[in-house]
Design an enzyme around this catalytic site. Structure first.
Site, mmCIF file in Angstrom:
data_model
loop_
_atom_site.group_PDB
_atom_site.id
_atom_site.type_symbol
_atom_site.label_atom_id
_atom_site.label_comp_id
_atom_site.label_asym_id
_atom_site.label_seq_id
_atom_site.Cartn_x
_atom_site.Cartn_y
_atom_site.Cartn_z
ATOM 1 N N SER A 144 0.821 -1.215 0.000
ATOM 2 C CA SER A 144 0.000 0.000 0.000
ATOM 3 C C SER A 144 0.847 1.254 0.000
ATOM 4 C CB SER A 144 -0.855 0.054 1.273
ATOM 5 O OG SER A 144 -1.718 -1.022 1.344
ATOM 6 N N HIS A 165 -0.946 -2.924 -7.414
ATOM 7 C CA HIS A 165 -1.683 -2.513 -6.218
ATOM 8 C C HIS A 165 -3.187 -2.652 -6.457
ATOM 9 C CE1 HIS A 165 -2.865 0.698 -3.086
ATOM 10 N NE2 HIS A 165 -2.700 -0.469 -2.507
ATOM 11 N N GLU A 177 -3.395 -0.333 -9.677
ATOM 12 C CA GLU A 177 -2.295 0.583 -9.980
ATOM 13 C C GLU A 177 -1.080 -0.269 -10.365
ATOM 14 O OE1 GLU A 177 -3.319 4.401 -7.107
ATOM 15 O OE2 GLU A 177 -2.284 2.709 -6.212
ATOM 16 N N ASN A 215 -3.688 5.900 -2.475
ATOM 17 C CA ASN A 215 -3.390 6.005 -1.038
ATOM 18 C C ASN A 215 -2.743 7.327 -0.654
ATOM 19 O OD1 ASN A 215 -4.553 3.628 -0.374
ATOM 20 N ND2 ASN A 215 -2.665 2.442 -0.336
HETATM 21 N N1 CAA Z 1 -16.973 -10.337 -2.549
HETATM 22 C C1 CAA Z 1 -17.957 -10.467 -3.455
HETATM 23 N N2 CAA Z 1 -18.998 -9.629 -3.572
HETATM 24 C C2 CAA Z 1 -19.024 -8.588 -2.753
HETATM 25 C C3 CAA Z 1 -18.033 -8.351 -1.769
HETATM 26 C C4 CAA Z 1 -16.969 -9.277 -1.697
HETATM 27 N N3 CAA Z 1 -15.982 -9.158 -0.811
HETATM 28 N N4 CAA Z 1 -18.348 -7.226 -1.106
HETATM 29 C C5 CAA Z 1 -19.487 -6.761 -1.635
HETATM 30 N N5 CAA Z 1 -19.901 -7.566 -2.641
HETATM 31 C C6 CAA Z 1 -21.045 -7.398 -3.530
HETATM 32 C C7 CAA Z 1 -22.132 -8.391 -3.208
HETATM 33 O O1 CAA Z 1 -22.849 -8.691 -4.375
HETATM 34 C C8 CAA Z 1 -22.992 -7.606 -2.231
HETATM 35 O O2 CAA Z 1 -24.283 -8.121 -2.137
HETATM 36 P P1 CAA Z 1 -24.601 -9.234 -0.991
HETATM 37 O O3 CAA Z 1 -24.312 -8.582 0.340
HETATM 38 O O4 CAA Z 1 -26.047 -9.546 -1.206
HETATM 39 O O5 CAA Z 1 -23.707 -10.407 -1.229
HETATM 40 C C9 CAA Z 1 -22.978 -6.225 -2.859
HETATM 41 O O6 CAA Z 1 -21.624 -6.078 -3.336
HETATM 42 C C10 CAA Z 1 -23.317 -5.104 -1.927
HETATM 43 O O7 CAA Z 1 -22.449 -5.168 -0.799
HETATM 44 P P2 CAA Z 1 -22.809 -4.500 0.574
HETATM 45 O O8 CAA Z 1 -24.285 -4.614 0.811
HETATM 46 O O9 CAA Z 1 -21.888 -5.090 1.595
HETATM 47 O O10 CAA Z 1 -22.463 -2.976 0.533
HETATM 48 P P3 CAA Z 1 -22.118 -1.895 -0.562
HETATM 49 O O11 CAA Z 1 -23.188 -1.776 -1.589
HETATM 50 O O12 CAA Z 1 -21.740 -0.686 0.214
HETATM 51 O O13 CAA Z 1 -20.804 -2.377 -1.314
HETATM 52 C C11 CAA Z 1 -18.445 -2.045 -1.148
HETATM 53 C C12 CAA Z 1 -19.690 -2.771 -0.609
HETATM 54 C C13 CAA Z 1 -18.204 -2.430 -2.601
HETATM 55 C C14 CAA Z 1 -17.297 -2.536 -0.290
HETATM 56 C C15 CAA Z 1 -18.650 -0.484 -1.040
HETATM 57 O O14 CAA Z 1 -19.067 -0.155 0.252
HETATM 58 C C16 CAA Z 1 -17.394 0.288 -1.359
HETATM 59 O O15 CAA Z 1 -17.076 0.505 -2.508
HETATM 60 N N6 CAA Z 1 -16.677 0.753 -0.308
HETATM 61 C C17 CAA Z 1 -15.435 1.505 -0.465
HETATM 62 C C18 CAA Z 1 -14.292 0.543 -0.655
HETATM 63 C C19 CAA Z 1 -12.990 1.254 -0.892
HETATM 64 O O16 CAA Z 1 -12.870 2.463 -0.911
HETATM 65 N N7 CAA Z 1 -11.933 0.437 -1.065
HETATM 66 C C20 CAA Z 1 -10.611 0.917 -1.203
HETATM 67 C C21 CAA Z 1 -9.904 0.854 0.130
HETATM 68 S S1 CAA Z 1 -8.253 1.478 0.043
HETATM 69 C C22 CAA Z 1 -7.384 0.188 -0.533
HETATM 70 O O17 CAA Z 1 -7.860 -0.895 -0.773
HETATM 71 C C23 CAA Z 1 -5.928 0.441 -0.790
HETATM 72 C C24 CAA Z 1 -4.972 0.231 0.305
HETATM 73 O O18 CAA Z 1 -3.805 -0.021 -0.003
HETATM 74 C C25 CAA Z 1 -5.315 0.379 1.714
HETATM 75 P P1 NAD Z 2 -3.823 -9.306 6.160
HETATM 76 O O1 NAD Z 2 -3.329 -9.058 7.533
HETATM 77 O O2 NAD Z 2 -5.273 -9.534 5.940
HETATM 78 O O3 NAD Z 2 -3.054 -10.569 5.514
HETATM 79 C C1 NAD Z 2 -1.669 -10.716 5.483
HETATM 80 C C2 NAD Z 2 -1.374 -12.201 5.364
HETATM 81 O O4 NAD Z 2 0.020 -12.389 5.100
HETATM 82 C C3 NAD Z 2 -1.683 -12.988 6.657
HETATM 83 O O5 NAD Z 2 -2.526 -14.081 6.344
HETATM 84 C C4 NAD Z 2 -0.307 -13.451 7.142
HETATM 85 O O6 NAD Z 2 -0.340 -14.713 7.783
HETATM 86 C C5 NAD Z 2 0.461 -13.517 5.830
HETATM 87 N N1 NAD Z 2 1.912 -13.443 5.973
HETATM 88 C C6 NAD Z 2 2.638 -12.576 6.722
HETATM 89 N N2 NAD Z 2 3.961 -12.788 6.544
HETATM 90 C C7 NAD Z 2 4.063 -13.822 5.659
HETATM 91 C C8 NAD Z 2 5.159 -14.495 5.049
HETATM 92 N N3 NAD Z 2 6.418 -14.159 5.330
HETATM 93 N N4 NAD Z 2 4.897 -15.497 4.165
HETATM 94 C C9 NAD Z 2 3.629 -15.837 3.869
HETATM 95 N N5 NAD Z 2 2.547 -15.215 4.396
HETATM 96 C C10 NAD Z 2 2.759 -14.224 5.283
HETATM 97 O O7 NAD Z 2 -3.299 -8.083 5.275
HETATM 98 P P2 NAD Z 2 -3.941 -7.482 3.938
HETATM 99 O O8 NAD Z 2 -4.915 -6.439 4.300
HETATM 100 O O9 NAD Z 2 -4.332 -8.604 3.037
HETATM 101 O O10 NAD Z 2 -2.675 -6.700 3.334
HETATM 102 C C11 NAD Z 2 -1.635 -7.393 2.687
HETATM 103 C C12 NAD Z 2 -0.801 -6.426 1.876
HETATM 104 O O11 NAD Z 2 -1.651 -5.767 0.935
HETATM 105 C C13 NAD Z 2 -0.109 -5.326 2.680
HETATM 106 O O12 NAD Z 2 1.101 -5.006 2.057
HETATM 107 C C14 NAD Z 2 -1.108 -4.173 2.569
HETATM 108 O O13 NAD Z 2 -0.497 -2.917 2.753
HETATM 109 C C15 NAD Z 2 -1.578 -4.348 1.146
HETATM 110 N N6 NAD Z 2 -2.906 -3.800 0.845
HETATM 111 C C16 NAD Z 2 -3.891 -3.816 1.782
HETATM 112 C C17 NAD Z 2 -5.143 -3.305 1.455
HETATM 113 C C18 NAD Z 2 -6.258 -3.320 2.442
HETATM 114 O O14 NAD Z 2 -7.260 -2.607 2.229
HETATM 115 N N7 NAD Z 2 -6.202 -4.067 3.496
HETATM 116 C C19 NAD Z 2 -5.381 -2.800 0.176
HETATM 117 C C20 NAD Z 2 -4.340 -2.822 -0.778
HETATM 118 C C21 NAD Z 2 -3.095 -3.310 -0.422
#
Ligand code: CAA
Ligand code: NAD
Length: 309
Positions: A144, A165, A177, A215
């Site tokens: 991330s 990503h 990405e 991010n």
């Molecule tokens: N797998 C499969 N289908 C899924 C699912 C999953 N994990 N999650 C949701 N769905 C589908 C299903 O069809 C679901 O219907 P059911 O509950 O009947 O199965 C439908 O989507 C609607 O889901 P929800 O009722 O739970 O809620 P929603 O309409 O709000 O959708 C969401 C869920 C898509 C997660 C939406 O809330 C959303 O887009 N949230 C924002 C997510 C976001 O911003 N993600 C980026 C995070 S940052 C990141 O990832 C980067 C990083 O490095 C940290």
């Molecule tokens: P998570 O905690 O759900 O899962 C991480 C997994 O990695 C665990 O099951 C752990 O047992 C395993 N693990 C740790 N060290 C290991 C090793 N040496 N060998 C094999 N397995 C190992 O974490 P996550 O949310 O899936 O995030 C994983 C990566 O993806 C991170 O780099 C995170 O920054 C990135 N990421 C996270 C998100 C998010 O929304 N959570 C979105 C995009 C990218």
């Protein structure tokens, strides 16, 4: 087994570029991201091996994939439940699991890492795999926030290393990405771009800068929301309602932080703060640190800012 093809790439007019067509994929880390990526890759006909540290985690990951596929199928095959069942079986046949990353990497076109957000652990993993994976194998990280070039520096395949990503939840979020370092070759970049498209995703190209595109904008926004409630300016509930109804976001910042994982949020903020301590956008948060110290990591542990059943 590597598959090579010739392709004319956009922006390269007539020059033919050789790139690896990715079929066999090793995904390391069976947490929320790794399992999601494995699901999408398997559903698009790739042969996927999911690797984690123990069998229990892998069993949970496979169960999670099946559960998520059921949700997909409920929509996609609404009128044909048998076809939906068949689809799930077919997808699951493309997924195997293993606890030995080195053994699996030997048969992979792509090794994609989605393990804990820690540079040393990621470097150790890739340093080891670099010694055993075939020359053609591309390495990629789903990090991330960490610099791809720094992760790649533990290997001797800087040209075959990039960032892929994905976004959480992977089956629903269309974006990938595709990150290139100054050493990533054009062939590797094209392979990663084409792989993302083969998964049905919409790839964008990013340079290797902290947080890439999403991010770099999203994490400071979530961190500022935490500071806002630390200042007592609003409740987390009202902040979430405000951003959903006032800005059209599908989740408020606290719901999203819980969804991403507060440990991951903390790793990102701490890493950026160490890199640029004077940047107020990257200032660590006491509240976030407290929740993580208490093991309240968000949805995945049942409690974060909110409680989950
Ligand atoms: N797998 C499969 N289908 C899924 C699912 C999953 N994990 N999650 C949701 N769905 C589908 C299903 O069809 C679901 O219907 P059911 O509950 O009947 O199965 C439908 O989507 C609607 O889901 P929800 O009722 O739970 O809620 P929603 O309409 O709000 O959708 C969401 C869920 C898509 C997660 C939406 O809330 C959303 O887009 N949230 C924002 C997510 C976001 O911003 N993600 C980026 C995070 S940052 C990141 O990832 C980067 C990083 O490095 C940290
Ligand atoms: P998570 O905690 O759900 O899962 C991480 C997994 O990695 C665990 O099951 C752990 O047992 C395993 N693990 C740790 N060290 C290991 C090793 N040496 N060998 C094999 N397995 C190992 O974490 P996550 O949310 O899936 O995030 C994983 C990566 O993806 C991170 O780099 C995170 O920054 C990135 N990421 C996270 C998100 C998010 O929304 N959570 C979105 C995009 C990218």
């Amino acid at each position: 087994m590597a598959f090579f093809t010739h392709q004319i790439c956009r922006g390269l007019s007539s020059s033919a570029v050789r790139h690896v067509v990715i079929k066999n994929v090793t995904i390391i880390g069976g947490g929320q991201m790794g399992a999601g990526i494995a699901q999408v890759a398997a559903a698009t006909g790739h042969s996927v091996t999911l690797v984690d540290t123990n069998e229990d985690i892998l069993k949970k990951a496979v169960k999670g994939i099946e559960g998520s596929l059921k949700r997909v199928v409920k929509k996609k095959f609404a009128d044909k439940p048998e076809a939906g069942q068949e689809f799930i079986q077919k997808v699951m046949q493309n997924v195997s699991t293993n606890t030995d990353a080195g053994a699996v990497a030997q048969g992979s076109d792509l090794v994609l890492e989605a393990i804990v957000e820690n540079i040393k652990i990621k470097q150790d993993l890739f340093g080891h795999l670099d010694k055993v994976a075939p020359a053609h194998t591309i390495f990629a990280s789903n990090t991330s926030s960490l610099p791809i070039a720094e992760i790649a520096s533990s290997t001797n395949r800087l040209d075959r290393f990039g960032g892929l990503h994905f976004f959480n939840p992977v089956p629903m979020m269309k974006l990938v990405e595709v990150v290139r370092t100054s050493a990533t070759s054009q062939e590797t970049f094209d392979s990663l771009l084409n792989f993302s498209k083969a998964l049905g995703k919409a790839p964008v190209s990013c340079m290797d800068t902290p947080g890439f595109i999403v991010n770099r904008l999203l994490v400071p926004y979530m961190a500022e929301a935490i500071r806002l409630i630390e200042r007592g300016h609003a409740s987390k509930e009202d902040t979430d309602i405000a951003m959903k109804l006032g800005a059209g976001y599908p989740m408020g910042p606290f719901e999203l932080a819980d969804y991403v994982g507060l440990d991951t949020m903390k790793f990102i903020i701490d890493g950026w703060s160490a890199m640029d301590p004077s940047n107020p956008l990257f200032a660590p948060s006491e509240l976030l640190n407290k929740l993580v110290a208490e093991g309240k990591l968000g949805k995945k542990t049942g409690e974060g800012f909110y409680k989950y059943k």
